[in-house]
Design a protein around this motif. Structure first.
Motif, PDB file in Angstrom:
ATOM      1  N   PRO A 145     -47.749 -19.326 -15.455  1.00 15.77           N
ATOM      2  CA  PRO A 145     -46.793 -18.449 -14.780  1.00 15.77           C
ATOM      3  C   PRO A 145     -47.413 -17.082 -14.495  1.00 15.77           C
ATOM      4  N   GLU A 146     -47.009 -16.488 -13.391  1.00 13.89           N
ATOM      5  CA  GLU A 146     -47.481 -15.148 -13.072  1.00 13.89           C
ATOM      6  C   GLU A 146     -46.427 -14.125 -13.481  1.00 13.89           C
ATOM      7  N   VAL A 147     -46.894 -13.031 -14.089  1.00 18.55           N
ATOM      8  CA  VAL A 147     -46.010 -11.920 -14.424  1.00 18.55           C
ATOM      9  C   VAL A 147     -46.340 -10.773 -13.470  1.00 18.55           C
ATOM     10  N   LEU A 148     -45.403 -10.401 -12.629  1.00 14.34           N
ATOM     11  CA  LEU A 148     -45.641  -9.373 -11.635  1.00 14.34           C
ATOM     12  C   LEU A 148     -45.546  -7.979 -12.248  1.00 14.34           C
ATOM     13  N   SER A 149     -46.107  -7.010 -11.563  1.00 13.25           N
ATOM     14  CA  SER A 149     -45.874  -5.614 -11.925  1.00 13.25           C
ATOM     15  C   SER A 149     -44.418  -5.280 -11.623  1.00 13.25           C
ATOM     16  N   PRO A 150     -43.821  -4.375 -12.392  1.00 17.22           N
ATOM     17  CA  PRO A 150     -42.416  -4.028 -12.148  1.00 17.22           C
ATOM     18  C   PRO A 150     -42.171  -3.569 -10.714  1.00 17.22           C
ATOM     19  N   VAL A 151     -41.048  -3.996 -10.161  1.00 18.94           N
ATOM     20  CA  VAL A 151     -40.685  -3.658  -8.782  1.00 18.94           C
ATOM     21  C   VAL A 151     -39.379  -2.875  -8.785  1.00 18.94           C
ATOM     22  N   SER A 152     -39.096  -2.227  -7.686  1.00 19.03           N
ATOM     23  CA  SER A 152     -37.819  -1.536  -7.525  1.00 19.03           C
ATOM     24  C   SER A 152     -36.738  -2.557  -7.195  1.00 19.03           C
ATOM     25  N   PHE A 153     -35.487  -2.123  -7.230  1.00 17.92           N
ATOM     26  CA  PHE A 153     -34.387  -3.037  -6.910  1.00 17.92           C
ATOM     27  C   PHE A 153     -34.479  -3.498  -5.456  1.00 17.92           C
ATOM     28  N   THR A 154     -34.879  -2.601  -4.581  1.00 15.48           N
ATOM     29  CA  THR A 154     -35.051  -2.965  -3.168  1.00 15.48           C
ATOM     30  C   THR A 154     -36.156  -4.001  -3.002  1.00 15.48           C
ATOM     31  N   GLU A 155     -37.254  -3.812  -3.723  1.00 15.31           N
ATOM     32  CA  GLU A 155     -38.360  -4.774  -3.649  1.00 15.31           C
ATOM     33  C   GLU A 155     -37.943  -6.123  -4.210  1.00 15.31           C
ATOM     34  N   LEU A 156     -37.113  -6.102  -5.246  1.00 12.79           N
ATOM     35  CA  LEU A 156     -36.611  -7.358  -5.814  1.00 12.79           C
ATOM     36  C   LEU A 156     -35.832  -8.146  -4.765  1.00 12.79           C
ATOM     37  N   ILE A 157     -34.987  -7.475  -4.013  1.00  7.34           N
ATOM     38  CA  ILE A 157     -34.206  -8.145  -2.977  1.00  7.34           C
ATOM     39  C   ILE A 157     -35.125  -8.726  -1.906  1.00  7.34           C
ATOM     40  N   ASN A 158     -36.165  -8.005  -1.549  1.00  2.55           N
ATOM     41  CA  ASN A 158     -37.126  -8.517  -0.562  1.00  2.55           C
ATOM     42  C   ASN A 158     -37.842  -9.757  -1.096  1.00  2.55           C
ATOM     43  N   LEU A 159     -38.227  -9.723  -2.371  1.00  4.62           N
ATOM     44  CA  LEU A 159     -38.904 -10.869  -2.976  1.00  4.62           C
ATOM     45  C   LEU A 159     -37.982 -12.089  -3.049  1.00  4.62           C
ATOM     46  N   SER A 160     -36.689 -11.848  -3.175  1.00  2.71           N
ATOM     47  CA  SER A 160     -35.739 -12.950  -3.367  1.00  2.71           C
ATOM     48  C   SER A 160     -35.627 -13.851  -2.141  1.00  2.71           C
ATOM     49  N   LYS A 161     -36.084 -13.382  -1.005  1.00  3.00           N
ATOM     50  CA  LYS A 161     -35.927 -14.141   0.235  1.00  3.00           C
ATOM     51  C   LYS A 161     -36.716 -15.450   0.238  1.00  3.00           C
ATOM     52  N   LYS A 162     -37.709 -15.570  -0.628  1.00  2.00           N
ATOM     53  CA  LYS A 162     -38.532 -16.781  -0.628  1.00  2.00           C
ATOM     54  C   LYS A 162     -37.952 -17.906  -1.491  1.00  2.00           C
ATOM     55  N   TYR A 163     -36.825 -17.645  -2.171  1.00  2.00           N
ATOM     56  CA  TYR A 163     -36.261 -18.654  -3.073  1.00  2.00           C
ATOM     57  C   TYR A 163     -35.122 -19.422  -2.405  1.00  2.00           C
ATOM     58  N   ASP A 164     -35.016 -20.699  -2.746  1.00  2.00           N
ATOM     59  CA  ASP A 164     -33.984 -21.554  -2.160  1.00  2.00           C
ATOM     60  C   ASP A 164     -32.600 -21.242  -2.713  1.00  2.00           C
ATOM     61  N   ASN A 165     -32.547 -20.869  -3.982  1.00  2.00           N
ATOM     62  CA  ASN A 165     -31.271 -20.596  -4.656  1.00  2.00           C
ATOM     63  C   ASN A 165     -31.396 -19.294  -5.447  1.00  2.00           C
ATOM     64  N   LYS A 166     -30.297 -18.511  -5.487  1.00  2.00           N
ATOM     65  CA  LYS A 166     -30.359 -17.205  -6.135  1.00  2.00           C
ATOM     66  C   LYS A 166     -29.073 -16.948  -6.923  1.00  2.00           C
ATOM     67  N   LEU A 167     -29.242 -16.685  -8.218  1.00  2.00           N
ATOM     68  CA  LEU A 167     -28.090 -16.410  -9.086  1.00  2.00           C
ATOM     69  C   LEU A 167     -28.301 -15.102  -9.840  1.00  2.00           C
ATOM     70  N   VAL A 168     -27.235 -14.376 -10.053  1.00  2.00           N
ATOM     71  CA  VAL A 168     -27.277 -13.187 -10.897  1.00  2.00           C
ATOM     72  C   VAL A 168     -26.271 -13.378 -12.029  1.00  2.00           C
ATOM     73  N   ALA A 169     -26.745 -13.214 -13.261  1.00  4.61           N
ATOM     74  CA  ALA A 169     -25.861 -13.328 -14.425  1.00  4.61           C
ATOM     75  C   ALA A 169     -25.091 -12.016 -14.563  1.00  4.61           C
ATOM     76  N   PHE A 170     -23.761 -12.111 -14.549  1.00  2.00           N
ATOM     77  CA  PHE A 170     -22.924 -10.918 -14.556  1.00  2.00           C
ATOM     78  C   PHE A 170     -21.950 -10.991 -15.726  1.00  2.00           C
ATOM     79  N   GLU A 171     -21.979  -9.950 -16.562  1.00  5.89           N
ATOM     80  CA  GLU A 171     -21.177  -9.911 -17.774  1.00  5.89           C
ATOM     81  C   GLU A 171     -19.684 -10.093 -17.499  1.00  5.89           C
TER      82      GLU A 171
END
Length: 249
Positions: A145-171
């Motif tokens: 597995p690759e561990v990326l350098s920390p990203v901003s929240f905006t960068e996280l959203i950009n990275l998420s575009k390559k995934y088929d399914n996306k879930l956020v765990a919300f309390e």
């Protein structure tokens, strides 16, 4: 049998092992010519090998038998964690790797207490990837597995575009006993697809962050009726994926 991830594929059924693994074989394990190890190539194939030659620059290992099968999850799971305090993220990497995670994405969230020190960044990320490598070897993975350098929240959203399914765990979903989103998502997934889970730091994600994720294709979900710690929630999700795809039959 000790397992090593080799950076180059076998040439004529011979692996060349260098760097830290060379030191580990010679100085830590004190192996000799004739000893056997398992080598995993960059193409995720693995083989039982016999050490044929040891020099100051490399260990040459001859393939004795290529190994069939895989220990990898049939779907690719990425874990995005809001930077937690202390060594919690190292725990997530180690145990998440053992449970089959494909990739780890640390990110800075509104409620993150930890402030990312850019000056120490390269050393920290190097340590994280070393933890993933050691956990992969211990758990007999074919994928590192690759561990990326920390990203901003905006960068996280950009990275998420390559995934088929996306879930956020919300309390708040857990408090309201939401229990169907994770199950429905796994039920509709096909083998070979990818899924990104997003988890907040100790203070959780803000409602604004969750709303922004939803606007970008995420679904929010609960992970059972209990409130899980930031270092526990990713392991719950990975265990649920493993159970669904590997144990239900």
């Amino acid at each position: 049998m000790q397992r090593y991830f080799v950076s180059h594929p076998a040439i004529e059924n011979r692996f060349s092992i260098t760097g830290d693994d060379l030191h580990h074989i010679v100085r830590v394990m004190r192996m000799k010519e004739g000893d056997r190890i398992v080598c995993v190539g960059p193409d995720e194939t693995s083989a039982v090998c016999e050490i044929a030659e040891i020099t100051d620059e490399q260990v040459i290992a001859n393939v004795v038998q290529w190994m069939d099968g895989t220990s990898e999850l049939p779907v690719r799971v990425a874990i995005a964690s809001g930077l937690p305090k202390g060594d919690k993220f190292e725990w997530i990497i180690q145990k998440g790797t053992e449970l089959g995670a494909w990739e780890f994405i640390p990110f800075t969230a509104t409620r993150s207490v930890v402030k990312w020190d850019v000056k120490k960044a390269s050393r920290k990320v190097e340590r994280w990837n070393k933890i993933a490598k050691e956990a992969s070897e211990q758990s007999h993975r074919q994928k590192l597995p690759e561990v990326l350098s920390p990203v901003s929240f905006t960068e996280l959203i950009n990275l998420s575009k390559k995934y088929d399914n996306k879930l956020v765990a919300f309390e708040e979903d857990a408090k309201q006993r939401e229990s169907s989103v994770l199950s429905k998502t796994l039920n509709k997934m096909e083998r070979g697809e990818s899924i990104l889970f997003v988890f907040g730091p100790e203070g959780g994600l803000s409602e604004e962050e969750v709303l922004l994720l939803k606007e970008n294709g995420f679904k929010s979900c609960g992970l059972g009726p209990r409130i899980l710690r930031t270092e526990t929630a990713p392991l719950y999700a990975l265990s649920a994926v493993s159970y669904h795809f590997e144990l239900l039959g």
